[in-house]
Scaffold this motif. Structure first.
Motif, PDB file in Angstrom:
ATOM      1  N   GLY A  50      45.815  43.483  42.734  1.00  0.00           N
ATOM      2  CA  GLY A  50      45.671  43.489  41.286  1.00  0.00           C
ATOM      3  C   GLY A  50      46.765  42.688  40.596  1.00  0.00           C
ATOM      4  O   GLY A  50      46.503  41.962  39.626  1.00  0.00           O
ATOM      5  N   VAL A  51      47.994  42.800  41.115  1.00  0.00           N
ATOM      6  CA  VAL A  51      49.100  42.037  40.539  1.00  0.00           C
ATOM      7  C   VAL A  51      48.886  40.539  40.748  1.00  0.00           C
ATOM      8  O   VAL A  51      49.058  39.733  39.827  1.00  0.00           O
ATOM      9  CB  VAL A  51      50.438  42.487  41.153  1.00  0.00           C
ATOM     10  N   LEU A  52      48.500  40.150  41.963  1.00  0.00           N
ATOM     11  CA  LEU A  52      48.301  38.727  42.264  1.00  0.00           C
ATOM     12  C   LEU A  52      47.182  38.131  41.418  1.00  0.00           C
ATOM     13  O   LEU A  52      47.328  37.037  40.846  1.00  0.00           O
ATOM     14  CB  LEU A  52      47.991  38.548  43.751  1.00  0.00           C
ATOM     15  N   VAL A  53      46.063  38.842  41.325  1.00  0.00           N
ATOM     16  CA  VAL A  53      44.946  38.354  40.510  1.00  0.00           C
ATOM     17  C   VAL A  53      45.336  38.317  39.039  1.00  0.00           C
ATOM     18  O   VAL A  53      45.000  37.369  38.308  1.00  0.00           O
ATOM     19  CB  VAL A  53      43.707  39.247  40.726  1.00  0.00           C
ATOM     20  N   GLY A  54      46.068  39.332  38.585  1.00  0.00           N
ATOM     21  CA  GLY A  54      46.502  39.364  37.192  1.00  0.00           C
ATOM     22  C   GLY A  54      47.420  38.202  36.851  1.00  0.00           C
ATOM     23  O   GLY A  54      47.289  37.581  35.791  1.00  0.00           O
ATOM     24  N   ASP A 191      36.854  31.759  36.907  1.00  0.00           N
ATOM     25  CA  ASP A 191      36.586  33.189  36.742  1.00  0.00           C
ATOM     26  C   ASP A 191      35.716  33.719  37.875  1.00  0.00           C
ATOM     27  O   ASP A 191      35.969  34.804  38.418  1.00  0.00           O
ATOM     28  CB  ASP A 191      35.905  33.431  35.395  1.00  0.00           C
ATOM     29  N   VAL A 192      34.681  32.964  38.236  1.00  0.00           N
ATOM     30  CA  VAL A 192      33.812  33.386  39.343  1.00  0.00           C
ATOM     31  C   VAL A 192      34.591  33.408  40.661  1.00  0.00           C
ATOM     32  O   VAL A 192      34.466  34.359  41.458  1.00  0.00           O
ATOM     33  CB  VAL A 192      32.593  32.441  39.459  1.00  0.00           C
ATOM     34  N   ALA A 193      35.415  32.394  40.895  1.00  0.00           N
ATOM     35  CA  ALA A 193      36.208  32.340  42.125  1.00  0.00           C
ATOM     36  C   ALA A 193      37.199  33.502  42.193  1.00  0.00           C
ATOM     37  O   ALA A 193      37.399  34.108  43.250  1.00  0.00           O
ATOM     38  CB  ALA A 193      36.951  31.012  42.212  1.00  0.00           C
ATOM     39  N   LEU A 196      35.208  36.691  43.082  1.00  0.00           N
ATOM     40  CA  LEU A 196      34.846  36.724  44.500  1.00  0.00           C
ATOM     41  C   LEU A 196      36.073  36.977  45.380  1.00  0.00           C
ATOM     42  O   LEU A 196      36.005  37.733  46.359  1.00  0.00           O
ATOM     43  CB  LEU A 196      34.171  35.416  44.897  1.00  0.00           C
ATOM     44  N   ALA A 197      37.197  36.364  45.027  1.00  0.00           N
ATOM     45  CA  ALA A 197      38.422  36.571  45.795  1.00  0.00           C
ATOM     46  C   ALA A 197      38.887  38.020  45.696  1.00  0.00           C
ATOM     47  O   ALA A 197      39.377  38.598  46.676  1.00  0.00           O
ATOM     48  CB  ALA A 197      39.518  35.635  45.295  1.00  0.00           C
ATOM     49  N   GLN A 204      38.747  43.234  52.568  1.00  0.00           N
ATOM     50  CA  GLN A 204      39.681  42.906  53.646  1.00  0.00           C
ATOM     51  C   GLN A 204      40.789  43.953  53.742  1.00  0.00           C
ATOM     52  O   GLN A 204      41.168  44.373  54.836  1.00  0.00           O
ATOM     53  CB  GLN A 204      40.292  41.523  53.391  1.00  0.00           C
ATOM     54  N   ILE A 205      41.305  44.383  52.604  1.00  0.00           N
ATOM     55  CA  ILE A 205      42.349  45.411  52.587  1.00  0.00           C
ATOM     56  C   ILE A 205      41.811  46.725  53.134  1.00  0.00           C
ATOM     57  O   ILE A 205      42.487  47.424  53.897  1.00  0.00           O
ATOM     58  CB  ILE A 205      42.895  45.584  51.165  1.00  0.00           C
ATOM     59  N   TYR A 206      40.583  47.078  52.761  1.00  0.00           N
ATOM     60  CA  TYR A 206      39.969  48.298  53.292  1.00  0.00           C
ATOM     61  C   TYR A 206      39.831  48.220  54.806  1.00  0.00           C
ATOM     62  O   TYR A 206      40.159  49.167  55.527  1.00  0.00           O
ATOM     63  CB  TYR A 206      38.598  48.511  52.650  1.00  0.00           C
ATOM     64  N   ASP A 207      39.360  47.078  55.299  1.00  0.00           N
ATOM     65  CA  ASP A 207      39.142  46.918  56.736  1.00  0.00           C
ATOM     66  C   ASP A 207      40.455  47.032  57.515  1.00  0.00           C
ATOM     67  O   ASP A 207      40.541  47.757  58.505  1.00  0.00           O
ATOM     68  CB  ASP A 207      38.480  45.567  57.004  1.00  0.00           C
ATOM     69  N   VAL A 208      41.482  46.340  57.038  1.00  0.00           N
ATOM     70  CA  VAL A 208      42.771  46.382  57.729  1.00  0.00           C
ATOM     71  C   VAL A 208      43.379  47.781  57.642  1.00  0.00           C
ATOM     72  O   VAL A 208      43.913  48.306  58.633  1.00  0.00           O
ATOM     73  CB  VAL A 208      43.735  45.338  57.131  1.00  0.00           C
TER      74      VAL A 208
END
Length: 271
Positions: A50-54, A191-193, A196-197, A204-208
Motif C-alpha cells: 500500500g505504501v509503495l503504490v501510494g 492507473d490500470v497498470a 493490476l500491479a 503474490q504476498i498471500y502466496d508467499v
C-alpha cells in the motif's frame, strides 16, 4: 518457460527474505507459527504494498498537477506506513486488520470524489476490500474447521458495496473536491497498470505468506520435545501422551494392539 520460472522463483525468494526481515523487526519477541505467522507476514506485506503504490500514485499526481489527489494519496501512504509501526509497539494484529480496511475504505471513497465528473475506472479499486478480507481469513492447513473466513470476506464485500453507495450519494449531492478530470491516455494506462500491479502484488504476498507459514509450522512440528522419563510430548505449553498427540496432529482415531516383542516379554505362554 525456464526463464520465467527462474524469475518467479527469484521474486518469491526476495519477497520471502524481505518478509522475514520485516517480521523480526516489526514483531520482536517469541517466535510464532501457523495462522498467526501467516497473518503477520500478509499484514506487513499488504501495508508495504500500500505504501509503495501510494507513493507511486502520489508522484504521478504531483507531476500531473493534481494537488488534492496527491494530498489524499500521500495521507493514505502515511497511514498505511503507520500500521507496521503500531504492530511493533504491541498493537494486536486483529485490530490492525480492521483499521487497514477502514483506511482503505475511506481512501477509496475520497479518491472517487476528487473529480467533478465521474471516472469509471475508480470504482474498480473497490475490489481490493473483499480481496484483502479473503486473503486475511483464508483457511490454513492446520485448521480443523474452516474459520470465520467466509463471514470476514462477506464483511469485506459489504465494505465495498457501502463505499459504492457513499460515492453515489455524495456525487448526487455534489460533494466532490471539484478537480478536473485527467483523461489523457498515459494517465489511464498508468492507473490500470497500478491496479493490476496491486492485485498481483496482493496475490503474490498471500502466496508467499501461506507457504512460509506452512514451512515454518512443519519445521516446528518436526522438532518434538519428549520427556526423557514419562515419554510425554510437549504440544505448545501442554505435555500430552503420544496417543493424544497423534490424534491431535493427524486427526486420526487410534486403536491399541501389541507388538510381537512385547507379546513375548509380557505373555510368553501366549506368543
Amino acid at each position: 518457460m525456464h526463464t520465467e520460472h527462474s524469475l518467479s522463483s527469484i521474486i518469491d525468494r526476495r519477497i520471502a527474505s524481505l518478509m522475514e526481515w520485516a517480521v523480526v523487526w516489526f514483531h520482536p519477541g517469541k517466535p510464532i507459527a501457523g495462522r498467526e505467522a501467516f497473518q503477520l507476514r500478509f499484514g506487513i506485506g499488504a501495508c508495504t504494498l500500500g505504501v509503495l503504490v501510494g507513493v507511486a500514485s502520489c508522484v504521478a499526481d504531483i507531476l500531473e498537477g493534481a494537488q488534492v489527489e496527491a494530498i489524499i494519496v500521500g495521507c493514505f501512504a502515511v497511514v498505511m506506513a503507520a500500521h507496521p509501526l503500531a504492530l511493533r509497539l504491541g498493537a494486536p494484529m486483529e485490530r490492525l486488520f480492521w483499521t487497514v480496511m477502514a483506511t482503505l475504505w475511506v481512501f477509496l471513497i475520497l479518491h472517487s470524489l476528487t473529480t467533478v465528473s465521474f471516472e469509471p475506472t475508480r470504482p474498480f479499486w473497490l475490489v481490493l476490500l473483499p480481496l484483502v478480507a479473503w486473503a486475511w481469513s483464508a483457511p490454513m492447513a492446520e485448521d480443523v474447521a474452516v474459520p470465520e473466513g467466509m463471514r470476514i470476506t462477506e464483511k469485506g464485500l459489504l465494505f465495498a458495496l457501502t463505499a459504492a453507495g457513499v460515492i453515489l450519494a455524495a456525487r448526487q449531492l455534489g460533494l466532490t473536491f471539484g478537480q478536473s478530470n485527467v483523461t489523457n491516455d498515459a494517465a489511464f494506462i498508468f492507473d490500470v497498470a497500478l491496479f493490476l500491479a496491486t492485485v498481483f502484488g496482493l496475490v503474490q504476498i498471500y502466496d508467499v505468506s501461506a507457504r512460509e507459514a506452512a514451512a515454518e509450522l512443519l519445521r516446528m512440528r518436526s522438532l518434538l520435545h519428549v520427556c526423557a522419563w514419562c515419554k510425554k510430548i510437549q504440544d505448545d505449553d501442554e505435555w500430552i501422551t503420544l496417543e493424544d498427540f497423534a490424534e491431535r496432529r493427524t486427526r486420526s482415531e487410534l486403536t491399541h494392539g501389541i507388538c510381537p516383542n512385547c507379546g513375548h516379554n509380557h505373555f510368553p505362554g501366549v506368543f
